[in-house]
Enzyme design. Structure first.
Site, short mmCIF file in Angstrom:
data_model
loop_
_atom_site.label_atom_id
_atom_site.label_comp_id
_atom_site.label_asym_id
_atom_site.label_seq_id
_atom_site.Cartn_x
_atom_site.Cartn_y
_atom_site.Cartn_z
N GLY A 171 0.87 -1.17 0.00
CA GLY A 171 0.00 0.00 0.00
C GLY A 171 0.89 1.21 0.00
N GLU A 172 0.66 2.11 0.91
CA GLU A 172 1.54 3.28 1.01
C GLU A 172 2.00 3.37 2.46
OE1 GLU A 172 3.90 6.30 0.58
OE2 GLU A 172 2.22 6.59 1.95
N SER A 173 3.31 3.23 2.64
CA SER A 173 3.82 3.04 3.99
C SER A 173 3.57 4.24 4.91
CB SER A 173 5.32 2.72 3.94
OG SER A 173 6.00 3.65 3.13
N GLU A 193 0.89 -11.85 -3.61
CA GLU A 193 -0.57 -11.99 -3.53
C GLU A 193 -1.26 -11.56 -4.83
OE1 GLU A 193 1.13 -9.55 -2.40
OE2 GLU A 193 -0.02 -7.69 -2.40
N CYS A 250 6.15 -5.24 0.44
CA CYS A 250 6.27 -3.91 -0.17
C CYS A 250 6.18 -2.79 0.88
CB CYS A 250 5.22 -3.80 -1.26
SG CYS A 250 5.67 -2.63 -2.53
N HIS A 267 4.93 -8.39 -4.76
CA HIS A 267 3.57 -8.74 -4.32
C HIS A 267 3.20 -10.16 -4.74
CE1 HIS A 267 2.03 -4.71 -3.17
NE2 HIS A 267 2.96 -4.30 -4.00
N ILE A 325 5.43 -3.20 -7.70
CA ILE A 325 4.63 -1.99 -7.91
C ILE A 325 5.22 -0.87 -7.05
CG2 ILE A 325 2.33 -0.95 -7.77
CD1 ILE A 325 1.20 -3.82 -7.91
N ARG A 326 5.82 0.09 -7.69
CA ARG A 326 6.51 1.16 -6.96
C ARG A 326 7.24 0.59 -5.74
NH1 ARG A 326 1.81 2.96 -8.53
NH2 ARG A 326 0.81 2.59 -6.53
N1 GLN Z 1 5.86 2.87 -2.69
C1 GLN Z 1 5.06 2.41 -1.61
C2 GLN Z 1 5.52 3.00 -0.30
O1 GLN Z 1 6.37 3.81 -0.28
C3 GLN Z 1 5.06 0.90 -1.54
C4 GLN Z 1 4.38 0.36 -2.76
C5 GLN Z 1 3.62 -0.90 -2.54
O2 GLN Z 1 3.35 -1.31 -1.42
N2 GLN Z 1 3.18 -1.47 -3.64
O3 GLN Z 1 5.00 2.65 0.74
#
Ligand code: GLN
Length: 187
Positions: free
Chosen positions: A47-49, A171, A79, A169, A133-134
């Site tokens: 997600g987004e940390s 999942e 991630c 990921h 993903i990113r």
């Molecule tokens: N770029 C996201 C972050 O900084 C991590 C990306 C992801 O969980 N797919 O948290």
């Protein structure tokens, strides 16, 4: 076997589906009191940390979660979850949970390679699909950390005792190899 999946934000349902395919019961953790439910392991999803950590802090979940992880609860971070666990992020002491002796780089592949797929070896097992993903990668795995996968020369999966992280990921694939590895870590 029961696994709690942190469900504040990000890709948590997909983890539940994978674990359930392996016969593991799951439940979502959305608040402080749900952290008290009995569990054999926990997943910190992608997600987004920064957002995820902010919610953890607002919900007063940081200290109890750290305690559970330090207490030996099998923990799987993917991630953003990897970033939450890393002691250092981008050269700095992290201000997240900081329970695992790794240094991670955030959004490490830059814009062009922001998202990509690869196939490689995970824990000696060939042909494991990786979805990035990113994604971050691990710049350094300190003493006591076992490296489980390397893609393009970068560490993308590692384990330190009860903590297991992937920069990718699993999942979001239909391959159960990586989740099986986590299930084997459960009690
Ligand atoms: N770029 C996201 C972050 O900084 C991590 C990306 C992801 O969980 N797919 O948290």
């Amino acid at each position: 076997m029961v696994v709690g999946v942190l469900a504040l934000q990000g890709a948590f349902i997909e983890h539940q589906k994978m674990l359930e395919k392996l016969g593991v019961e799951t439940f979502q953790i959305r608040n402080r009191s749900q952290l008290d439910k009995p569990m054999d392991g926990i997943v910190l999803p992608g997600g987004e940390s920064t957002t995820m950590f902010r919610i953890l802090r607002d919900q007063l979940m940081v200290e109890p979660l750290k305690k559970m992880i330090h207490g030996g609860l099998p923990t799987f971070g993917t991630c953003a979850g990897l970033l939450l666990l890393a002691k250092q992020v981008d050269n700095y002491k992290s201000d997240y949970l900081q329970t695992m002796d790794i240094e991670a780089k955030k959004n490490a592949y830059g814009r062009q390679l922001g998202s990509f797929k690869a196939i490689g070896e995970f824990n000696g097992q060939d042909n494991t699909p990786f979805v990035f993903i990113r994604a971050p990668y691990i710049v350094e795995a300190k003493e006591g950390v076992e490296v489980l996968a390397i893609v393009n020369g970068k560490i993308v999966a590692a384990r330190q005792n009860n903590q297991f992280v992937t920069a990718f990921h699993p999942e979001l694939t239909d391959d159960l190899t990586v989740h099986k590895y986590f299930v084997d870590m459960l009690g």
